[in-house]
Design a protein around this motif. Structure first.
Motif, PDB file in Angstrom:
ATOM      1  N   GLY A  40      15.593  41.348   4.230  1.00 20.76           N
ATOM      2  CA  GLY A  40      14.393  41.783   4.948  1.00 20.76           C
ATOM      3  C   GLY A  40      13.137  41.606   4.110  1.00 20.76           C
ATOM      4  O   GLY A  40      12.083  41.225   4.629  1.00 20.76           O
ATOM      5  N   SER A  41      13.240  41.897   2.819  1.00 25.32           N
ATOM      6  CA  SER A  41      12.060  41.721   1.968  1.00 25.32           C
ATOM      7  C   SER A  41      11.728  40.242   1.805  1.00 25.32           C
ATOM      8  O   SER A  41      10.567  39.892   1.576  1.00 25.32           O
ATOM      9  N   GLY A  46       7.827  36.092   3.331  1.00 23.01           N
ATOM     10  CA  GLY A  46       7.394  34.942   4.131  1.00 23.01           C
ATOM     11  C   GLY A  46       6.187  35.265   4.987  1.00 23.01           C
ATOM     12  O   GLY A  46       5.254  34.459   5.103  1.00 23.01           O
ATOM     13  N   ALA A  47       6.189  36.458   5.598  1.00 20.77           N
ATOM     14  CA  ALA A  47       5.054  36.848   6.444  1.00 20.77           C
ATOM     15  C   ALA A  47       3.772  36.989   5.625  1.00 20.77           C
ATOM     16  O   ALA A  47       2.691  36.535   6.040  1.00 20.77           O
ATOM     17  N   SER A 203      11.806  34.888  10.573  1.00 20.40           N
ATOM     18  CA  SER A 203      11.935  36.192  11.242  1.00 20.40           C
ATOM     19  C   SER A 203      10.712  37.051  10.973  1.00 20.40           C
ATOM     20  O   SER A 203      10.162  37.683  11.893  1.00 20.40           O
ATOM     21  N   GLY A 204      10.285  37.093   9.711  1.00 19.40           N
ATOM     22  CA  GLY A 204       9.111  37.892   9.371  1.00 19.40           C
ATOM     23  C   GLY A 204       7.860  37.406  10.071  1.00 19.40           C
ATOM     24  O   GLY A 204       7.056  38.210  10.567  1.00 19.40           O
ATOM     25  N   ILE A 205       7.676  36.087  10.160  1.00 21.24           N
ATOM     26  CA  ILE A 205       6.483  35.527  10.811  1.00 21.24           C
ATOM     27  C   ILE A 205       6.503  35.802  12.318  1.00 21.24           C
ATOM     28  O   ILE A 205       5.455  36.049  12.933  1.00 21.24           O
ATOM     29  N   LEU A 206       7.689  35.776  12.925  1.00 25.05           N
ATOM     30  CA  LEU A 206       7.782  36.005  14.373  1.00 25.05           C
ATOM     31  C   LEU A 206       7.590  37.473  14.741  1.00 25.05           C
ATOM     32  O   LEU A 206       7.021  37.779  15.793  1.00 25.05           O
ATOM     33  N   ILE A 207       8.057  38.397  13.903  1.00 23.33           N
ATOM     34  CA  ILE A 207       7.991  39.822  14.245  1.00 23.33           C
ATOM     35  C   ILE A 207       6.671  40.447  13.800  1.00 23.33           C
ATOM     36  O   ILE A 207       6.252  41.476  14.343  1.00 23.33           O
ATOM     37  N   LEU A 218       8.648  45.526   7.488  1.00 19.67           N
ATOM     38  CA  LEU A 218       9.277  44.209   7.583  1.00 19.67           C
ATOM     39  C   LEU A 218      10.519  44.121   6.701  1.00 19.67           C
ATOM     40  O   LEU A 218      11.505  43.482   7.066  1.00 19.67           O
ATOM     41  N   SER A 219      10.471  44.772   5.543  1.00 14.14           N
ATOM     42  CA  SER A 219      11.642  44.720   4.664  1.00 14.14           C
ATOM     43  C   SER A 219      12.823  45.468   5.269  1.00 14.14           C
ATOM     44  O   SER A 219      13.976  45.172   4.954  1.00 14.14           O
TER      45      SER A 219
END
Length: 628
Positions: A40-41, A46-47, A203-207, A218-219
């Motif tokens: 997750g981190s 990435g985000a 995943s991070g960029i989409l959420i 996000l993590s």
């Protein structure tokens, strides 16, 4: 009907992101044996990388995506593969500690650089929508669903039909045979880690557009994906995809059904963890994917010679007694450290002595603090109320011990983490625990209300807790626990019950953690949920990992390391790096001490003496059984 259709759309979109996250997590686990709790981190990283190049550097959205997904994420994936390779020679417990350290380190660095306040994420998808069967579906929802589903579907097809995909499956089943066939297993694993890292970043960029740019939130996205990975038995990518979609839809439906019940507000967020716990308890352990061998480590070196221990402890005790006259206004900080000694002693008993893993000690401490408040309000005397916190904590420990009876290593860590998150989601806001105001008053004992007097109360309890742990370790129960840590199978073949031993040690540890939670509340005169979030359990385990292996010294060092630096270093530009420092130190500690004798930098000879002694007695398990 339209309402349910809208809920279905929301559930499928979030489920597709869960599936994307869980697929990357499963891919790296089955190819390396390291379950990346820091997945997750990686998504948060990435985000934030996208935010940096898009918002701060002014690059176009398409170029920002290429930079993050084509450069940043792959490079980070290669670094993760390097770490995973170094962890191959250690135990599952050490792997868990290392990835927890990585999780804390990344989150801490992001908070230090970008702050803890969520930022507005520059989304790259159109936000307007189109009508569909009476509802409006956003183009961003459709695009997120198609991107996530298409990416996972493409990986499943690649895994099944391409030569490299076949090699990835082969490296799971028999890496040695694959190497004999002339295939580079290292290249296969690097590919898997790069792919998993790209999936996490995507995943991070989409959420992030809907959740906000929040490193902590996000993590924790990976926690939502644990349930999907469990449905796939931590091995099957197609089942993981279906599990992610199913959990997303179930979560949305539960959210709709419980929207009018305030007491059930935490239930929708608990759905992934309920699925995780149910799968871990219901499915036979032989069906759960188990990547990577769980190697045994030699007995630890004792850095302090036995004759020097008592004098050093006496000096430490005298120093602790003199603390109120030496530290001035910093006394409350030392009082808090004394309370944390009890907590780390409980964790040390479980982790070091019995070889179990607990990622839910924050929940035990929270139960202790709130139970203490209720007992005091009922008129129970202070000392009896402190002992009485076990009325709730011990059954909770026994409940957690149920999966511990049949699980170990990684799956026990996941089960305990799931229990901790469930307690936070379902109980923290209830009147049983912290209530709507998220604050419960806790009193100090009569005659000891001043900071100085209550410090000595805490010091006496901390000494008693350390004595209890040492007494247990030297008793027959302690030797059985150490034998169980070496080999539960050998203990069972000797006719001894592993189950009773596991339940007993979890109950004792939970009771001590609950007492620590009550003491922390009494020190601050109130208790709230802020100090007992599930991430606290991860932080405490990381700090304990870098504090040595002594039954007495490790809790002392851990408590001092976690609390005292804040009293002497007040510059926020420095203190903001304490959290990532704990995480990175945990990784370093595992790399230096958690490897087998042949792989250790110290070499096999450095550990030969104690091993030879145990071997002469028939091995560590036999020796401890004989002693018991």
């Amino acid at each position: 009907m339209n309402a349910y259709l809208a809920v279905l759309v929301v559930g499928l979109v979030s489920g597709a992101v869960y599936a994307l996250t869980a697929t990357g997590l499963t891919l790296t686990y089955v190819t390396s044996g390291v379950f990346n709790l820091a997945h997750g981190s990686t998504g948060a990283l990435g985000a934030y990388a996208y935010f940096e190049v898009r918002e701060k550097q002014g690059l176009p959205a398409w170029l920002s995506l290429i930079v993050v997904l084509g450069l940043v994420a792959p490079v980070f994936g290669l670094l993760l593969e390097l770490l995973a390779r170094r962890l191959a020679e250690t135990t599952v417990a050490y792997k868990v500690v290392a990835v927890i350290g990585l999780q804390i380190g990344i989150v801490g660095l992001l908070i230090a650089h970008y702050g803890a306040t969520p930022l507005v994420f520059p989304g790259f998808l159109p936000t307007h929508g189109f009508p569909l069967a009476g509802i409006v579906v956003g183009y961003d929802q459709l695009a997120t669903f198609l991107i996530a589903l298409g990416t996972v579907g493409g990986l499943v097809a690649f895994f099944r039909f391409s030569a490299l995909g076949t090699q990835m499956r082969a490296v799971v089943d028999n890496p040695d045979l694959l190497a004999l066939a002339g295939t580079s297993t290292a290249l296969v694993r690097r590919t898997a880690w790069v792919t998993g890292s790209v999936f996490a970043a995507l995943s991070g960029i989409l959420i992030a557009p809907t959740a906000g740019l929040d490193s902590l939130f996000l993590s924790l996205l990976v926690l939502q994906a644990f349930g999907a990975a469990a449905v796939g038995l931590f091995r099957s990518l197609p089942l993981t995809l279906l599990g992610g979609l199913g959990i997303g839809v179930a979560q949305a439906l539960v959210g709709k059904w419980t929207a009018t019940y305030e007491s059930l507000s935490g239930l929708p967020g608990s759905v992934p963890f309920l699925v995780l716990v149910v799968v871990l308890i219901a499915v036979r352990t032989s069906r759960l994917g188990a990547a990577g061998a769980d190697r045994r480590l030699p007995p630890p070196l004792d850095p302090i010679p036995r004759p020097a221990k008592l004098p050093l402890l006496a000096i430490a005790l005298v120093g602790a007694i003199l603390v109120p006259d030496l530290v001035g206004a910093r006394l409350p900080l030392y009082a808090g450290a004394a309370a944390f000694v009890v907590l780390f002693a409980s964790l040390n008993l479980l982790v070091r002595t019995s070889g179990q893993i607990s990622l839910c000690h924050a929940a035990f401490a929270a139960l202790g603090g709130t139970t203490f408040h209720h007992l005091q309000n009922s008129g129970v005397p202070w000392a009896l109320a402190l002992i009485g916190v076990g009325l709730v904590a011990v059954p909770a420990g026994a409940l957690v011990a149920l999966p511990a009876i049949r699980l170990s290593g990684l799956y026990l860590a996941l089960a305990t983490l799931g229990f901790g998150v469930l307690v936070q989601q379902l109980l923290y806001t209830t009147t049983f625990m912290f209530g709507k105001l998220n604050n419960r008053a806790v009193a100090r004992p009569d005659g000891f209300r001043s900071d100085r007097a209550f410090y000595y109360v805490l010091l006496a309890i901390a000494v008693a807790a350390l004595w209890l742990v040492v007494a247990i370790s030297r008793s027959r129960l302690g030797r059985l626990l150490q034998a169980m840590a070496d080999s539960p199978t050998a203990l069972s073949t000797a006719g001894l019950s592993v189950n009773v031993t596991k339940v007993l040690v979890f109950c004792i540890s939970a009771w001590m953690a609950a007492i620590a939670g009550a003491l922390l509340g009494a020190q601050g005169l109130s208790t709230s949920s802020q100090a007992f979030f599930p991430l606290s359990s991860l932080l405490w385990l990381s700090v304990l990992a870098i504090s040595g292996r002594g039954r007495v010294s490790a809790p002392l060092f851990a408590a001092a390391m976690l609390t005292l630096p804040y009293g002497y270093i007040s510059d926020p530009n420095t203190t903001q790096y304490f959290l990532p420092g704990f995480g990175l130190a945990a990784i370093l500690a595992v790399l230096l001490t958690g490897r087998s004798a042949t792989a250790s930098p110290l070499g096999p000879g450095a550990l030969g003496s104690s091993r030879d002694e145990l071997r002469a007695k028939g091995g560590p398990v036999h020796a401890r059984l004989q002693e018991a």
